[in-house]
Write a protein that holds these residues in place. Sequence first.
Motif, PDB file in Angstrom:
ATOM      1  N   ALA A 253       0.855  -1.152   0.109  1.00 23.60           N
ATOM      2  CA  ALA A 253       0.082  -0.125   0.158  1.00 23.60           C
ATOM      3  C   ALA A 253       0.808   1.086   0.033  1.00 23.60           C
ATOM      4  O   ALA A 253       0.553   2.280  -0.580  1.00 23.60           O
ATOM      5  N   TYR A 254       2.017   1.226   0.655  1.00 21.26           N
ATOM      6  CA  TYR A 254       2.943   2.338   1.011  1.00 21.26           C
ATOM      7  C   TYR A 254       3.604   2.764  -0.348  1.00 21.26           C
ATOM      8  O   TYR A 254       3.568   3.694  -1.052  1.00 21.26           O
ATOM      9  N   LEU A 255       3.756   1.768  -1.252  1.00 17.79           N
ATOM     10  CA  LEU A 255       4.593   1.571  -2.450  1.00 17.79           C
ATOM     11  C   LEU A 255       3.549   2.443  -3.462  1.00 17.79           C
ATOM     12  O   LEU A 255       3.749   3.097  -4.413  1.00 17.79           O
ATOM     13  N   ARG A 256       2.463   1.981  -3.374  1.00 18.74           N
ATOM     14  CA  ARG A 256       1.260   2.448  -4.296  1.00 18.74           C
ATOM     15  C   ARG A 256       0.959   4.029  -3.985  1.00 18.74           C
ATOM     16  O   ARG A 256       0.876   4.787  -4.651  1.00 18.74           O
ATOM     17  N   SER A 257       1.095   4.282  -2.841  1.00 19.19           N
ATOM     18  CA  SER A 257       0.712   5.572  -2.187  1.00 19.19           C
ATOM     19  C   SER A 257       1.852   6.667  -2.859  1.00 19.19           C
ATOM     20  O   SER A 257       1.449   7.922  -2.687  1.00 19.19           O
ATOM     21  N   ILE A 258       3.271   6.048  -3.227  1.00 17.47           N
ATOM     22  CA  ILE A 258       4.132   7.138  -3.630  1.00 17.47           C
ATOM     23  C   ILE A 258       4.120   6.955  -4.918  1.00 17.47           C
ATOM     24  O   ILE A 258       5.227   7.510  -5.770  1.00 17.47           O
ATOM     25  N   GLY A 259       3.169   6.270  -5.781  1.00 19.51           N
ATOM     26  CA  GLY A 259       3.253   6.317  -7.111  1.00 19.51           C
ATOM     27  C   GLY A 259       4.236   5.215  -7.890  1.00 19.51           C
ATOM     28  O   GLY A 259       4.421   5.282  -9.054  1.00 19.51           O
ATOM     29  N   ARG A 260       4.430   4.177  -7.142  1.00 16.93           N
ATOM     30  CA  ARG A 260       5.391   3.193  -7.723  1.00 16.93           C
ATOM     31  C   ARG A 260       4.518   1.905  -7.739  1.00 16.93           C
ATOM     32  O   ARG A 260       4.799   0.829  -7.049  1.00 16.93           O
ATOM     33  N   ASP A 261       3.514   1.564  -8.418  1.00 18.73           N
ATOM     34  CA  ASP A 261       2.665   0.621  -8.837  1.00 18.73           C
ATOM     35  C   ASP A 261       3.529  -0.591  -9.125  1.00 18.73           C
ATOM     36  O   ASP A 261       3.415  -1.706  -8.844  1.00 18.73           O
ATOM     37  N   ASP A 262       4.580  -0.205 -10.183  1.00 17.17           N
ATOM     38  CA  ASP A 262       5.330  -1.116 -10.569  1.00 17.17           C
ATOM     39  C   ASP A 262       6.233  -1.986  -9.359  1.00 17.17           C
ATOM     40  O   ASP A 262       6.351  -3.210  -9.501  1.00 17.17           O
ATOM     41  N   LEU A 263       6.751  -1.207  -8.455  1.00 14.77           N
ATOM     42  CA  LEU A 263       7.442  -1.717  -7.455  1.00 14.77           C
ATOM     43  C   LEU A 263       6.348  -2.551  -6.373  1.00 14.77           C
ATOM     44  O   LEU A 263       6.725  -3.482  -5.762  1.00 14.77           O
ATOM     45  N   ALA A 264       5.066  -1.868  -6.157  1.00 16.00           N
ATOM     46  CA  ALA A 264       4.166  -2.791  -5.320  1.00 16.00           C
ATOM     47  C   ALA A 264       4.097  -4.131  -5.985  1.00 16.00           C
ATOM     48  O   ALA A 264       3.734  -4.954  -5.220  1.00 16.00           O
ATOM     49  N   ASP A 265       3.991  -4.236  -7.523  1.00 14.71           N
ATOM     50  CA  ASP A 265       3.633  -5.384  -7.992  1.00 14.71           C
ATOM     51  C   ASP A 265       4.768  -6.439  -7.666  1.00 14.71           C
ATOM     52  O   ASP A 265       4.791  -7.599  -7.661  1.00 14.71           O
ATOM     53  N   THR A 266       6.154  -5.723  -8.012  1.00 14.06           N
ATOM     54  CA  THR A 266       7.254  -6.674  -7.745  1.00 14.06           C
ATOM     55  C   THR A 266       7.350  -7.122  -6.343  1.00 14.06           C
ATOM     56  O   THR A 266       7.666  -8.267  -5.868  1.00 14.06           O
ATOM     57  N   HIS A 267       7.007  -6.237  -5.343  1.00  9.23           N
ATOM     58  CA  HIS A 267       7.039  -6.623  -3.990  1.00  9.23           C
ATOM     59  C   HIS A 267       6.074  -7.982  -3.908  1.00  9.23           C
ATOM     60  O   HIS A 267       6.363  -8.616  -3.136  1.00  9.23           O
ATOM     61  N   ASN A 268       4.817  -7.645  -4.328  1.00 15.15           N
ATOM     62  CA  ASN A 268       3.655  -8.695  -4.260  1.00 15.15           C
ATOM     63  C   ASN A 268       4.191 -10.013  -4.793  1.00 15.15           C
ATOM     64  O   ASN A 268       3.876 -11.148  -4.103  1.00 15.15           O
ATOM     65  N   TYR A 269       4.973  -9.912  -5.694  1.00 15.24           N
ATOM     66  CA  TYR A 269       5.593 -10.998  -6.358  1.00 15.24           C
ATOM     67  C   TYR A 269       6.346 -12.013  -5.234  1.00 15.24           C
ATOM     68  O   TYR A 269       6.106 -13.142  -5.111  1.00 15.24           O
ATOM     69  N   TYR A 270       7.261 -11.293  -4.454  1.00 12.90           N
ATOM     70  CA  TYR A 270       8.073 -12.004  -3.683  1.00 12.90           C
ATOM     71  C   TYR A 270       7.310 -12.243  -2.343  1.00 12.90           C
ATOM     72  O   TYR A 270       7.326 -13.239  -1.658  1.00 12.90           O
ATOM     73  N   PHE A 271       6.219 -11.464  -1.959  1.00 22.06           N
ATOM     74  CA  PHE A 271       5.395 -11.515  -1.021  1.00 22.06           C
ATOM     75  C   PHE A 271       4.582 -13.079  -1.020  1.00 22.06           C
ATOM     76  O   PHE A 271       4.538 -13.784  -0.228  1.00 22.06           O
ATOM     77  N   TYR A 272       3.990 -13.274  -2.330  1.00 22.32           N
ATOM     78  CA  TYR A 272       3.310 -14.343  -2.801  1.00 22.32           C
ATOM     79  C   TYR A 272       4.115 -15.644  -2.831  1.00 22.32           C
ATOM     80  O   TYR A 272       3.783 -16.885  -2.170  1.00 22.32           O
ATOM     81  N   LYS A 273       5.500 -15.614  -3.215  1.00 19.42           N
ATOM     82  CA  LYS A 273       6.441 -16.407  -3.303  1.00 19.42           C
ATOM     83  C   LYS A 273       6.721 -17.062  -1.584  1.00 19.42           C
ATOM     84  O   LYS A 273       6.535 -18.087  -1.430  1.00 19.42           O
ATOM     85  N   ARG A 274       6.606 -16.077  -0.643  1.00 15.29           N
ATOM     86  CA  ARG A 274       6.753 -16.139   0.775  1.00 15.29           C
ATOM     87  C   ARG A 274       5.650 -17.054   1.322  1.00 15.29           C
ATOM     88  O   ARG A 274       5.843 -17.839   2.103  1.00 15.29           O
ATOM     89  N   LEU A 275       4.305 -16.672   0.840  1.00 17.13           N
ATOM     90  CA  LEU A 275       3.214 -17.116   1.426  1.00 17.13           C
ATOM     91  C   LEU A 275       3.193 -18.675   1.086  1.00 17.13           C
ATOM     92  O   LEU A 275       2.871 -19.413   1.855  1.00 17.13           O
ATOM     93  N   MET A 276       3.565 -19.096  -0.162  1.00 14.06           N
ATOM     94  CA  MET A 276       3.652 -20.649  -0.404  1.00 14.06           C
ATOM     95  C   MET A 276       4.738 -21.155   0.236  1.00 14.06           C
ATOM     96  O   MET A 276       4.486 -22.249   0.705  1.00 14.06           O
ATOM     97  N   ILE A 277       5.650 -20.796   0.666  1.00 16.51           N
ATOM     98  CA  ILE A 277       6.956 -21.144   1.559  1.00 16.51           C
ATOM     99  C   ILE A 277       6.314 -21.212   3.073  1.00 16.51           C
ATOM    100  O   ILE A 277       6.438 -22.274   3.458  1.00 16.51           O
ATOM    101  N   TYR A 278       5.588 -20.205   3.457  1.00 17.54           N
ATOM    102  CA  TYR A 278       4.862 -20.329   4.632  1.00 17.54           C
ATOM    103  C   TYR A 278       4.032 -21.770   4.689  1.00 17.54           C
ATOM    104  O   TYR A 278       3.994 -22.057   5.767  1.00 17.54           O
TER     105      TYR A 278
END
Length: 360
Positions: A253-278
Amino acid sequence: MRIIEKYTPGIIPEADQTDKISISVAVYNGEKYLNKCVDSLLAQTYKNIEVILVDDGSTDSCPAICDEYAQKDPRVKVVHKKNGGLASGRNAGIAAATGLYLGFMDGDDWVDPDMYMRLMAAIREHKADVAITRYRWVYEDRTEDPSTDKAYIMEDQEALEQYIHENDDIQIQNCAWNKLYSKEFLGDLRFDESKWYEDVIFTTKLISKAGKVVFLDHASHNYICDRSGSYMNQGISERIITDLIPIYKERTAYLRSIGRDDLADTHNYYFYKRLMIYYTQAYRGPDQRDIKRSKMNRIKAAIYSEKDHFNAAFSSNGANPNEKKKMDIFLFSPRIYLIVMAINDRFIIPYKVRRLRGHV
């Protein structure tokens, strides 16, 4: 981004060490390591330092050790407080700091004698807002140090991009203790005392507002870690579900708030990888059946709640198509996903390792 292949920051003569560095040390029941930590700070070649020992309600001999150092060296200041957690301790250190620059330490780590000299020299030479150093991984039986002695000079939000992309060559990391920056640059940014994993949001905000960041690929900090046994079989703590997963959503949410939707999507990619590992860790962990099932169900719910963002995340810059395949299997059947991961860990990964070592 500019890369200097072999970089050694200049040495600042003691007469020119005019900018005091306040180093806040988080102390909690670490009597076994505290002396080595504090001694390494007092031995810094950059002499104009203030070492703030924040005793966060320790119940061992740490409070007495802290007081002894304050009596022996006028550069040591001690703050005794009720136990409030790491974020509370770091904020107390910031409040007590009288230096122009801030650094942080954990009481069970130690640093090389020239760490703060190198960081301060890099800040001065490149007029940087933040300087960051690589660190060594110190295990019981070995030390790992992949230093190259390169320097990476990053401007605007280049450092934020490397941080979110989790570039191993540029070891920015969430941690507070491998960085140096001015108290003025920090401004009113503080650690959120209501949450665990407070470094994640703090570091994201810090790096996002930096005009220039210098990363020194020379390990000066020694980080104690222990990876005995397979982490995949050790389960996950309750805090990962209750605190870390919400923190990752907050960072998106913070990354989107500063106008970096591209980084928000990249962060989500690593986040979702972690969720599967968890999810895999929860399944393989030592918890009792009911607790294990509860953790798995909550992680599964966290995964399903993000489905609308999967396409953007798995098509983001740097995303590995194989991770999308894993997620598709999970969405089809978590049970089949666990079987596939067991086969992967038992046969495919060892085969790849042998192949890389030339044994196949």
